[in-house]
Each structure stands twice: as C-alpha cells, then as structure tokens.
Design a protein around this motif. Structure first.
Motif, mmCIF file in Angstrom:
data_model
loop_
_atom_site.group_PDB
_atom_site.id
_atom_site.type_symbol
_atom_site.label_atom_id
_atom_site.label_comp_id
_atom_site.label_asym_id
_atom_site.label_seq_id
_atom_site.Cartn_x
_atom_site.Cartn_y
_atom_site.Cartn_z
ATOM 1 N N TRP A 52 0.832 -1.206 0.000
ATOM 2 C CA TRP A 52 0.000 0.000 0.000
ATOM 3 C C TRP A 52 0.866 1.257 0.000
ATOM 4 O O TRP A 52 0.610 2.199 -0.755
ATOM 5 N N ARG A 53 1.900 1.264 0.839
ATOM 6 C CA ARG A 53 2.773 2.437 0.910
ATOM 7 C C ARG A 53 3.564 2.616 -0.385
ATOM 8 O O ARG A 53 3.826 3.737 -0.827
ATOM 9 N N PHE A 54 3.926 1.493 -1.037
ATOM 10 C CA PHE A 54 4.633 1.555 -2.317
ATOM 11 C C PHE A 54 3.787 2.275 -3.373
ATOM 12 O O PHE A 54 4.274 3.145 -4.100
ATOM 13 N N ILE A 55 2.505 1.905 -3.448
ATOM 14 C CA ILE A 55 1.598 2.553 -4.403
ATOM 15 C C ILE A 55 1.373 4.007 -4.023
ATOM 16 O O ILE A 55 1.342 4.899 -4.888
ATOM 17 N N GLU A 56 1.240 4.280 -2.724
ATOM 18 C CA GLU A 56 1.020 5.653 -2.283
ATOM 19 C C GLU A 56 2.194 6.556 -2.649
ATOM 20 O O GLU A 56 2.003 7.696 -3.074
ATOM 21 N N ASN A 57 3.409 6.041 -2.494
ATOM 22 C CA ASN A 57 4.596 6.845 -2.808
ATOM 23 C C ASN A 57 4.747 7.094 -4.303
ATOM 24 O O ASN A 57 5.404 8.063 -4.709
ATOM 25 N N LEU A 58 4.158 6.218 -5.120
ATOM 26 C CA LEU A 58 4.273 6.368 -6.573
ATOM 27 C C LEU A 58 3.064 7.050 -7.200
ATOM 28 O O LEU A 58 3.037 7.230 -8.427
ATOM 29 N N LYS A 59 2.082 7.410 -6.387
ATOM 30 C CA LYS A 59 0.902 8.065 -6.949
ATOM 31 C C LYS A 59 1.282 9.360 -7.664
ATOM 32 O O LYS A 59 2.289 9.997 -7.337
ATOM 33 N N MET A 60 0.462 9.751 -8.614
ATOM 34 C CA MET A 60 0.784 10.866 -9.491
ATOM 35 C C MET A 60 -0.330 11.911 -9.452
ATOM 36 O O MET A 60 -1.467 11.613 -9.093
ATOM 37 N N THR A 61 0.026 13.112 -9.835
ATOM 38 C CA THR A 61 -0.981 14.152 -9.994
ATOM 39 C C THR A 61 -1.666 13.979 -11.348
ATOM 40 O O THR A 61 -1.176 13.254 -12.217
ATOM 41 N N LYS A 62 -2.790 14.650 -11.512
ATOM 42 C CA LYS A 62 -3.504 14.564 -12.785
ATOM 43 C C LYS A 62 -2.636 15.086 -13.930
ATOM 44 O O LYS A 62 -2.654 14.538 -15.041
ATOM 45 N N GLN A 63 -1.852 16.133 -13.637
ATOM 46 C CA GLN A 63 -0.992 16.698 -14.677
ATOM 47 C C GLN A 63 0.123 15.733 -15.051
ATOM 48 O O GLN A 63 0.486 15.605 -16.227
ATOM 49 N N GLU A 64 0.668 15.020 -14.055
ATOM 50 C CA GLU A 64 1.714 14.034 -14.338
ATOM 51 C C GLU A 64 1.180 12.893 -15.204
ATOM 52 O O GLU A 64 1.881 12.402 -16.088
ATOM 53 N N VAL A 65 -0.062 12.482 -14.948
ATOM 54 C CA VAL A 65 -0.665 11.426 -15.768
ATOM 55 C C VAL A 65 -0.838 11.911 -17.201
ATOM 56 O O VAL A 65 -0.547 11.182 -18.160
#
Length: 353
Positions: free
Chosen positions: A213-226
């Motif tokens: 869960w923390r791995f995915i949280e740390n890699l989450k992106m902003t809408k602009q990054e997507v």
C-alpha cells in the motif's frame, strides 16, 4: 506551482511502475522473508533433528572411543578433521540449503527476480555522515523502530502466555531424569517457537499488505503528471500533427513527380486510387507506382486529372491492388488478366484520340 502530496490522487501508470522496478524499488516485506525462513528452519529442524542429533552423537562417540588409536601427526589430524567435516557437511548441508532456498524463494515471490545496478553505483553522497544521520533520524526509521517494538511486545506476550500454561509442570522436573528434562525443554521450546512463528506470520502478512500500500502511495501521481505521461507515451498531438503534415507534403511532392508518368489510375471510385505504369521494354509486368485511400486517394485523382492521366473505375480490382501490392512492386500473376483488360481499354481510348 509546487504540488503537495494531497494532489497526488491518481494511481501510478505502468511506465512509473516499470521505472521503479528498474531502480530496484520493489514492495518487499523483510518481515515476510524472515518469518518464512525461520518457519522453514524450524520445520526442517523438527523433521530432521533426530537424524542430525543421532549422527552427531555417533560422530562424537566414535571420536572418543577411538581417541587412543589416532596418530598424533599433521597427516592424522588432517585426515580426522576432513572426515568430521564431511560428516558435518552431510548433516548440516541439506538444512542450510533448504533454509537458504526458502529465503530466496520468499524474496523472489514478492516482487520477482530484479537486478538493478543503480543501487550499486558509486555515489559520494552515500559516504556523507550527515546523510547517514538523516536516514537514521527520519520518519521511516522511527516507524521501523516502533514496528519492531510492537512485534517484540506481541511475540513476547505470546511466549509469556505459553510459559504461564506450562509453569505447573516445571515443578515436577525435579522428579525426572536428564532425558525427561531434555524432552520437556524441547517440547516447551518447540511449542513457544511454533506459536511465535504463527503470530509472526500474521504480522508478516499485515506488513506485506502495508508495504505494498505504501509503495503505491509513494508512486501516486498528480492529474498533470498522468497527462504528461500519456503525452510522452503517445506523442504530443501538436508534434504528431506536424509530423503527419510533413509526411503528407513529402508524399505529395513524390506523387507530383510520378503520377504524370502513370498509364492509368484505377479507382474505387471514392475511397481507393492506385496508379499503374507499364513499359513493355523495361518491365515484366505493370507496377504500382502510387496508391492511397480516402484523402490521399482524392489527391492522386486530382493530380491524374491535372496531367491528363485516365481514371478507370474498377472497385474489386482497386481493393485487391491496394491490399496485395506495395508501391514500387509489380502486380501478381493472378491480376494479369484484369489489369491487361484495363490497360487495353486505356490504350484503345488513346488510340482513338
């Protein structure tokens, strides 16, 4: 404007996950690897402990019973040590190998076999003691310490409860012989270890879920990054438009040179256009010198009209030529008759003119 952590609400893309794997950033739980390795070691030791103990006992008995027959020389000592080493290797080798394989399989099963040279690269900043202190005094280190204390407290409580259940039997140990005491201690130790491993396995599963869960949280992106990621993967629409325009201009200039040399343009009549050229002296068969569909087909027909190249409508032949013959290639033998009929018609019209 800088974006804070709360603005990163989008799940990481496949490209972001691949980049993390290439850097060796894999959601692995050290607790899971340690627990499985320990559990494997205990089960292996329990199942083969009798054999190991009896073999070591026989080895010791053999040494002590024949101690007077050994030659006190370097060769004799070497022979004795080699013999005992081989026995230890036979006894402990499989145990060590099984435990090592359990640790390796547990680690690979959590994230695959990934080899990254990035973490092995030499970096002078890693030698900076201030950076080392920052790693020891950050939130991550504090969380790991807290997690270790919680694990020790839970495991210690489980061990305490088991000892409390067996405390009454400890009083009767004075009435048992040495073998009875050893059996009781072995039974108690195995019970404590088994229950402890069960608790550690539950904690390891929770830790693995938290790590992922923390791995995915740390890699989450902003809408602009997507958006930027998709633009990078698919190409900037403006750049793609300019490239298509350049490609069309190049094709148009090329066709403006070759369409006037065509003998005929076979049409669909609206969607397909195929320009054919045939020179009896230099060509074995008619050659497709240009072809196109939709917009490009319209351009080919416009150029043909400008240069007085005859247009002949033949829908099946136009589709077949477009699908089976590349530009610059002669037509196949299966289309000789149909193309010959078209060329004969064109030549007859030209003859009348």
């Amino acid at each position: 404007m800088s974006e804070d952590k709360h603005s990163k609400t989008e799940q990481p893309t496949a490209r972001r996950l691949d980049e993390a794997k290439k850097k060796g950033n894999i959601p692995r739980s050290a607790e899971m690897t340690t627990t499985i390795t320990l559990f494997t070691a205990i089960v292996t030791l329990y199942s083969s402990g009798g054999f190991m103990f009896s073999t070591l006992k026989n080895m010791s008995r053999d040494i002590l019973s024949n101690i007077g027959t050994y030659e006190v020389t370097s060769a004799g000592a070497y022979s004795l040590m080699l013999k005992q080493f081989l026995i230890l290797l036979i006894v402990l080798g499989p145990f060590v190998l099984i435990v090592m394989l359990a640790g390796i399989v547990s680690s690979i099963s959590q994230g695959g076999l990934i080899f990254s040279t990035e973490k092995l690269a030499f970096d002078l900043t890693k030698l900076n003691p201030l950076n080392g202190m920052k790693k020891l005094l950050n939130k991550e280190s504090a969380f790991q310490v807290l997690k270790s204390f919680v694990k020790i407290a839970i495991v210690g409580y489980v061990a305490y409860r088991i000892l409390q259940q067996e405390v009454n039997d400890v009083i009767y140990l004075v009435e048992r012989d040495i073998q009875g005491i050893v059996e009781f201690v072995s039974h108690l130790s195995y019970k404590i270890v088994l229950h402890t491993c069960g608790v550690m396995l539950i904690l390891a599963v929770v830790d693995l879920a938290f790590v992922r869960w923390r791995f995915i949280e740390n890699l989450k992106m902003t809408k602009q990054e997507v958006k930027d990621e998709h633009r990078h993967a698919e190409g900037d629409p403006q750049v793609k438009g300019k490239i298509k325009q350049m490609q069309f201009e190049q094709a148009r200039r090329r066709m403006s040179k070759i369409i006037p040399t065509a003998d005929v343009v076979i049409t669909n009549p609206t969607h397909y256009a195929i320009a054919l050229k045939y020179d009896r002296e230099t060509m074995a068969a008619p050659v497709v010198i240009a072809k196109g569909i939709d917009f490009l087909a319209q351009k080919i027909k416009e150029m043909a009209r400008e240069h007085k190249v005859m247009l002949v409508e033949n829908r099946p032949l136009a589709r077949e030529l477009y699908a089976t013959v590349k530009e610059g290639e002669p037509i196949p033998e299966s289309l000789y008759a149909a193309v010959a009929e078209v060329l004969a018609y064109v030549y007859s019209i030209r003859g009348k003119v």
